[in-house]
Motif scaffolding. Structure first.
Motif, PDB file in Angstrom:
ATOM      1  N   ASP A  68       0.827  -1.211   0.000  1.00 23.66           N
ATOM      2  CA  ASP A  68       0.000   0.000   0.000  1.00 23.66           C
ATOM      3  C   ASP A  68       0.861   1.261   0.000  1.00 23.66           C
ATOM      4  OD1 ASP A  68      -2.414  -1.320  -0.063  1.00 23.66           O
ATOM      5  OD2 ASP A  68      -2.897  -0.980   2.048  1.00 23.66           O
ATOM      6  N   ILE A  69       1.890   1.259   0.827  1.00 23.72           N
ATOM      7  CA  ILE A  69       2.767   2.432   0.920  1.00 23.72           C
ATOM      8  C   ILE A  69       3.489   2.662  -0.405  1.00 23.72           C
ATOM      9  CG2 ILE A  69       4.879   3.334   1.981  1.00 23.72           C
ATOM     10  CD1 ILE A  69       3.934   2.052   4.616  1.00 23.72           C
ATOM     11  N   HIS A  70       4.015   1.602  -0.989  1.00 24.58           N
ATOM     12  CA  HIS A  70       4.754   1.746  -2.242  1.00 24.58           C
ATOM     13  C   HIS A  70       3.855   2.079  -3.423  1.00 24.58           C
ATOM     14  CE1 HIS A  70       8.433   0.823  -0.254  1.00 24.58           C
ATOM     15  NE2 HIS A  70       8.032  -0.387   0.112  1.00 24.58           N
ATOM     16  N   LYS A  81       1.209  12.878  -0.081  1.00 27.29           N
ATOM     17  CA  LYS A  81       1.653  11.529   0.299  1.00 27.29           C
ATOM     18  C   LYS A  81       1.211  11.218   1.728  1.00 27.29           C
ATOM     19  CE  LYS A  81       5.818  11.333  -2.549  1.00 27.29           C
ATOM     20  NZ  LYS A  81       7.291  11.358  -2.527  1.00 27.29           N
ATOM     21  N   TYR A  85      -1.205   8.230   3.056  1.00 29.48           N
ATOM     22  CA  TYR A  85      -0.739   7.323   4.107  1.00 29.48           C
ATOM     23  C   TYR A  85      -1.749   7.288   5.254  1.00 29.48           C
ATOM     24  CZ  TYR A  85       2.341   5.290   7.660  1.00 29.48           C
ATOM     25  OH  TYR A  85       2.881   4.504   8.653  1.00 29.48           O
ATOM     26  N   LYS A  88      -4.725   5.260   4.271  1.00 31.42           N
ATOM     27  CA  LYS A  88      -4.407   3.833   4.290  1.00 31.42           C
ATOM     28  C   LYS A  88      -4.290   3.330   5.725  1.00 31.42           C
ATOM     29  CE  LYS A  88      -2.118   3.864  -0.208  1.00 31.42           C
ATOM     30  NZ  LYS A  88      -2.968   2.952  -0.949  1.00 31.42           N
ATOM     31  N   ASN A 127       8.187   1.760   8.359  1.00 33.05           N
ATOM     32  CA  ASN A 127       7.226   2.868   8.321  1.00 33.05           C
ATOM     33  C   ASN A 127       7.910   4.180   8.670  1.00 33.05           C
ATOM     34  OD1 ASN A 127       4.092   2.217   7.989  1.00 33.05           O
ATOM     35  ND2 ASN A 127       5.105   0.428   8.870  1.00 33.05           N
ATOM     36  N   TRP A 130      10.092   5.445   5.776  1.00 33.94           N
ATOM     37  CA  TRP A 130       9.299   6.033   4.698  1.00 33.94           C
ATOM     38  C   TRP A 130       8.787   7.412   5.116  1.00 33.94           C
ATOM     39  CZ3 TRP A 130       4.348   7.782   3.771  1.00 33.94           C
ATOM     40  CH2 TRP A 130       4.018   7.991   2.433  1.00 33.94           C
TER      41      TRP A 130
END
Length: 188
Positions: A68-70, A81, A85, A88, A127, A130
């Motif tokens: 999901d993050i990528h 972004k 995030y 999500k 996490n 990122w």
């Protein structure tokens, strides 16, 4: 064409859900056997111990989260972004009764073996790494408020996300999650 999940996949899926709802000590192989419709011996065939199952669940859950993050578009501005995030991360809450699997396990970490502790730590670090990149980008763009080093700010931010899912569950509202994202944005 959709394929039917295997017994192994169903066991892992239900284990993830049960741990997000009840924690490590809040479910048994009997619970899983009832949900999947197999004998507990079938579950032991795939996962001889509960720790084997939990390690696989953490791996599967981590892969889902990181996919999901990528999937967040790298060309977006940092504040966009962070918003994606947050959305999500909000899905973790489900109906407001779930907690991040790794956050839930972190609370039980003293009773878990080292390999699970390392897997949970890796989830947190990935996490945070990122988020540090996003915060550094946001500081450079002027879209996110970052005090100090992005790495330290990212640890604080991820801790805030984990804490807000606890509070969201307690107060049965996702608004607390949105509060975390808002605190880091620079209002224009």
């Amino acid at each position: 064409m959709m394929t039917t999940p295997t017994v192994r996949e169903q066991v892992v899926h239900h284990a993830i859900t049960l741990m997000m709802l009840r924690g490590y000590n809040g479910f048994s192989y009997r619970d899983l056997s009832e949900l999947v419709g197999v004998k507990t011996s079938s579950i032991h065939y795939y996962f001889p111990s509960k720790d084997d199952l939990v390690l696989e669940a953490v791996s599967e859950y981590s892969n889902q989260v990181f996919n999901d993050i990528h999937a967040i578009d790298a060309s977006l501005p940092a504040d966009a972004k962070l918003a994606k995030y947050t959305k999500k991360f909000g899905r973790i809450l489900g109906g407001g009764d779930q907690i991040c699997l790794c956050g839930m396990l972190a609370a039980d970490i003293g009773s878990l073996p080292d390999n699970i502790r390392h897997a949970v730590q890796a989830f947190f670090k990935a996490n945070e790494n990122w988020l540090a990149k996003v915060l550094a980008q946001g500081a450079k763009e002027g879209t996110l408020a970052v005090n100090g080093k992005p790495e330290s700010a990212a640890r604080t931010l991820f801790a805030a996300y984990q804490g807000c899912v606890l509070a969201s569950r307690l107060f049965q509202t996702k608004a607390r999650l949105e509060d975390v994202e808002t605190a880091w944005k620079i209002m224009k």
